[in-house]
Design an enzyme around this catalytic site. Structure first.
Site, PDB file in Angstrom:
ATOM      1  N   GLU A 166       5.714 -60.781 -21.618  1.00 15.89           N
ATOM      2  CA  GLU A 166       4.053 -60.726 -20.647  1.00 15.89           C
ATOM      3  C   GLU A 166       3.067 -59.772 -21.515  1.00 15.89           C
ATOM      4  O   GLU A 166       2.677 -58.692 -20.074  1.00 15.89           O
ATOM      5  CB  GLU A 166       4.059 -61.009 -19.310  1.00 15.89           C
ATOM      6  CG  GLU A 166       4.978 -61.480 -18.950  1.00 15.89           C
ATOM      7  CD  GLU A 166       5.653 -61.136 -17.065  1.00 15.89           C
ATOM      8  OE1 GLU A 166       5.573 -60.289 -16.498  1.00 15.89           O
ATOM      9  OE2 GLU A 166       6.793 -61.572 -16.375  1.00 15.89           O
ATOM     10  N   GLU A 353      11.527 -66.695 -17.945  1.00 10.95           N
ATOM     11  CA  GLU A 353      11.064 -65.859 -16.615  1.00 10.95           C
ATOM     12  C   GLU A 353      10.657 -67.443 -15.407  1.00 10.95           C
ATOM     13  O   GLU A 353       9.827 -67.586 -16.157  1.00 10.95           O
ATOM     14  CB  GLU A 353      10.807 -64.907 -16.086  1.00 10.95           C
ATOM     15  CG  GLU A 353      10.854 -63.637 -17.218  1.00 10.95           C
ATOM     16  CD  GLU A 353      10.698 -62.244 -16.467  1.00 10.95           C
ATOM     17  OE1 GLU A 353       9.596 -62.381 -15.688  1.00 10.95           O
ATOM     18  OE2 GLU A 353      10.121 -61.603 -17.596  1.00 10.95           O
TER      19      GLU A 353
HETATM   20  C1  JJW Z   1       1.797 -57.961  -9.976  1.00 12.30           C
HETATM   21  C2  JJW Z   1      -2.380 -60.141 -10.016  1.00 12.30           C
HETATM   22  C3  JJW Z   1      -4.154 -57.888  -8.110  1.00 12.30           C
HETATM   23  C4  JJW Z   1       8.160 -59.604 -13.398  1.00 12.30           C
HETATM   24  C5  JJW Z   1       0.194 -59.483 -10.647  1.00 12.30           C
HETATM   25  C6  JJW Z   1       0.437 -60.368 -11.037  1.00 12.30           C
HETATM   26  C7  JJW Z   1      -3.557 -59.758  -9.720  1.00 12.30           C
HETATM   27  C8  JJW Z   1      -4.453 -56.906  -6.964  1.00 12.30           C
HETATM   28  C9  JJW Z   1       7.198 -60.666 -12.624  1.00 12.30           C
HETATM   29  N1  JJW Z   1       7.536 -60.271 -14.993  1.00 12.30           N
HETATM   30  O1  JJW Z   1      10.053 -57.994 -12.901  1.00 12.30           O
HETATM   31  C10 JJW Z   1       2.434 -58.622 -10.255  1.00 12.30           C
HETATM   32  N2  JJW Z   1       6.337 -60.951 -12.273  1.00 12.30           N
HETATM   33  O2  JJW Z   1       9.413 -57.921 -15.039  1.00 12.30           O
HETATM   34  C11 JJW Z   1       8.523 -59.936 -15.760  1.00 12.30           C
HETATM   35  N3  JJW Z   1       5.541 -61.470 -13.280  1.00 12.30           N
HETATM   36  O3  JJW Z   1      -0.417 -59.124 -10.006  1.00 12.30           O
HETATM   37  C12 JJW Z   1       9.635 -58.783 -15.278  1.00 12.30           C
HETATM   38  N4  JJW Z   1       4.441 -61.046 -12.890  1.00 12.30           N
HETATM   39  O4  JJW Z   1      -3.136 -58.254  -8.874  1.00 12.30           O
HETATM   40  C13 JJW Z   1       9.635 -59.478 -13.980  1.00 12.30           C
HETATM   41  C14 JJW Z   1       1.883 -60.652 -11.476  1.00 12.30           C
HETATM   42  C15 JJW Z   1       3.161 -59.855 -11.961  1.00 12.30           C
HETATM   43  C16 JJW Z   1       3.964 -60.462 -11.965  1.00 12.30           C
HETATM   44  C17 JJW Z   1       4.777 -59.776 -11.447  1.00 12.30           C
END
Ligand code: JJW
Length: 447
Positions: A166, A353
Site C-alpha cells: 500500500e 487483501e
Molecule cells: C484509513 C483515508 C481521512 C490495512 C484511510 C484509508 C482517509 C481521515 C487496512 N491494509 O490493516 C485507512 N487498511 O495493514 C493493510 N487499508 O483513511 C493492512 N486501507 O482518511 C490492514 C485507508 C485505510 C486502510 C486501512
C-alpha cells in the site's frame, strides 16, 4: 440461488503483517520502528494501544500455521519486520531476526503452504526515520540492501515476494493526511516520498533479477472506487482523480514509465514540485511478475469545489457499512479489477487483501460473524464476475487470518476470520473461518 465458481488453479490464502500480529517488539534483537514511536506518542492510536504484544505470533506462529493448515489455504502472506533484520536499518544483520523468519517459513512449508513475503509493511526502522525516512533517497538504497539480504537468505524457500504494501498509505496516509506513522501533514513531502517508494520498488525488482532469484516479485497497491453521481463531466473527473490517486499514480509509472498527466497537473495546481532524477522513471518501469491488489471499499461521489485535496464529496446512498464505518461496495471491486486490466493489459493479479471489520465477540464459544460472511460472499461474487470478464486473477487472500492491531484504530477494529482474546491471546475460529474453509475446499459457493 446462484452458484459462484472459481478457477480450479486459483490460489486461496490469508494475509497478515509483522507489526500487527508479532508482538515481541523488544525481543530477538529487534530494533525500534516508526510504529513503536508513533503508537507510544499520546493521541495517535485509539486507547493508547501499541504492538508490544499484539497477537504474540512471534511465539505462537506454530498455532497460527496449524489454523492455516486446517483452513486448507495454498498461500500465506506475511511481512518481515525490517528492524528485526537490520535493527538500525543498515549495517550489521541480526541473525536472531533471520532465524525467526526461518522458523515461520519452515513451519509453513512443512504444512504445505506457500509463503508470500511482504518486505515492507510500514515498520520502517526508527534509525532511518531519524535521518529523514522515505524522504531521504538513502533510504532507497537501505531498502534494496535489506531486500537483497532477504532474497539471498530465503532463496529456494520463499517464491513469492512483495516489495511494498500500500504505497498510497505509506506516502499519503502517513505524510499528508497524517493518520499513520510518522504522522506528517505535508503534500509536497508525501508526493516526493511516493516517488522515492516507487524508485525503491524498481531498484529492488532490478536486484531480484540481477541475483537470478527463483520466484516471482510484485507489489501491492491499495485501491478504491468512486462512481460518479451523475454523467456530468465535473462528477466524472472528480471520481477519476480519487481513483487515480490510488491506482494510476502508483501503477502508471510501473506499467507505463510515467506519472498520469491528469494527476501531475492537479498536484502542480496544489503547489507540488516533484523532483525526479535522471533514470528514475526507467528504474521504476521494471516488468513485474504479478500485481497485488488490496480492496476494501468504494462509494458514489460528485464534484464539490475546494473540497479536500481532489474536490469531491460522498453522496450518501444509504450503503451498509462495516464496523469500521467503511461502505460495503462490492461493485467497486469489480470496477477496480476491470479498470486495471483495461488500462494495463493482462497483468497476473493476486488479491493480496480484501476483508471486513466486524467486532463480534464469542458467545458460548462461538463467533457468529454473519456480516463478514456476507461481505466475503458479495466480494467473491464480484471477483468471480471479474474473472469471467477476463481479469487474470491468480489468487485471493483475505485480510486477515487473525484479529490484530489495526493501526490508528488499535485493537478496537477486528478484521480476522479468527478471533483473538487480547488478554489471554486465545484464538477462536469464527463462523467466517468455517465458511471460507468450505469455499476453499469446493472452489465454489452458493449465493
Ligand atoms: C484509513 C483515508 C481521512 C490495512 C484511510 C484509508 C482517509 C481521515 C487496512 N491494509 O490493516 C485507512 N487498511 O495493514 C493493510 N487499508 O483513511 C493492512 N486501507 O482518511 C490492514 C485507508 C485505510 C486502510 C486501512
Amino acid at each position: 440461488m446462484a452458484i459462484i465458481q472459481f478457477p480450479k488453479d486459483m490460489k486461496w490464502g490469508t494475509a497478515t503483517a509483522s507489526y500487527q500480529i508479532e508482538g515481541a517488539t523488544n525481543e530477538g534483537g529487534r530494533g525500534g520502528s516508526i510504529w513503536d514511536t508513533f503508537s507510544k506518542t499520546p493521541g495517535k492510536v485509539l486507547n493508547g494501544d501499541n504492538g508490544d504484544v499484539a497477537c504474540d505470533s512471534y511465539h505462537r506462529y506454530e498455532e497460527d500455521v496449524q489454523l492455516m493448515k486446517e483452513l486448507g489455504i495454498d498461500v500465506y502472506r506475511f511481512s518481515v519486520a525490517w528492524p528485526r533484520i537490520f535493527p538500525n536499518g543498515t549495517g550489521e544483520v541480526n541473525q536472531e531476526g533471520l532465524d525467526y523468519y526461518h522458523r515461520l517459513v519452515d513451519e509453513l512449508l512443512e504444512a504445505g503452504i506457500e509463503p508470500m513475503c511482504t518486505l515492507y509493511h510500514w515498520d520502517l526502522p526508527q534509525a532511518l526515520q531519524d535521518k529523514g525516512g522515505w524522504n531521504n533517497r538513502e533510504t532507497i538504497d537501505a531498502f534494496v540492501n535489506y531486500s537483497e539480504t532477504m532474497f539471498k537468505e530465503f532463496s529456494g524457500k520463499i517464491k513469492y515476494w512483495i516489495t511494498l504494501n500500500e504505497p498510497w498509505c505509506i506516502a499519503f496516509l502517513s505524510n499528508y493526511i497524517g493518520l499513520h506513522a510518522p504522522g506528517n501533514q505535508n503534500l509536497q513531502l508525501a508526493t516526493q516520498i511516493s516517488h522515492h517508494l516507487l524508485v525503491a520498488h524498481g531498484k529492488t525488482v532490478q536486484k531480484f533479477r540481477e541475483l537470478g532469484i527463483n520466484g516471482e516479485i510484485g507489489y501491492a497497491p491499495n485501491t478504491t472506487w468512486l462512481h460518479p453521481y451523475s454523467n456530468k463531466l465535473e462528477d466524472i473527473d472528480a471520481c477519476r482523480r480519487e481513483v487515480g490517486w490510488y491506482i494510476e499514480w502508483f501503477m502508471d509509472p510501473v506499467f507505463k514509465g510515467e506519472y498520469p498527466d491528469f494527476m501531475v497537473e492537479w498536484f502542480k495546481k496544489k503547489g507540488v514540485e516533484l523532483v525526479i532524477e535522471d533514470g528514475d522513471m526507467e528504474t521504476i518501469n521494471q516488468p513485474i511478475d504479478f500485481l497485488g491488489i488490496n480492496y476494501y471499499t468504494g462509494h458514489v461521489a460528485r464534484y464539490k469545489e475546494n473540497e479536500g485535496l481532489l474536490d469531491w464529496e460522498l453522496v450518501e446512498f444509504g450503503y451498509q457499512r462495516t464496523d469500521i464505518g467503511w461502505p460495503i461496495y462490492p461493485e467497486g471491486f469489480y470496477n477496480v479489477l476491470t479498470h486495471i486490466t483495461d488500462r494495463y493489459g493482462d497483468v497476473p493479479i493476486y488479491i493480496t487483501e480484501n476483508g471486513s471489520c466486524y467486532n463480534d465477540e464469542p458467545v458460548d464459544g462461538r463467533v457468529r460473524d454473519n456480516g463478514r460472511i456476507d461481505y466475503l460472499q458479495q466480494h467473491l461474487t464480484a471477483l468471480s464476475r471479474a474473472i469471467e470478464s477476463g481479469v487474470n486473477v491468480k489468487g485471493y487472500l483475505t485480510w486477515s487470518l487473525l484479529d490484530n492491531f489495526e493501526w490508528a484504530e488499535g485493537y478496537s477494529k477486528r478484521f480476522g476470520i479468527v478471533h483473538v482474546n487480547y488478554r489471554t491471546l486465545e484464538r477462536t475460529k469464527k463462523d467466517s473461518y468455517y465458511w471460507f474453509k468450505q469455499a476453499i475446499s469446493n472452489k465454489w459457493f452458493e449465493l
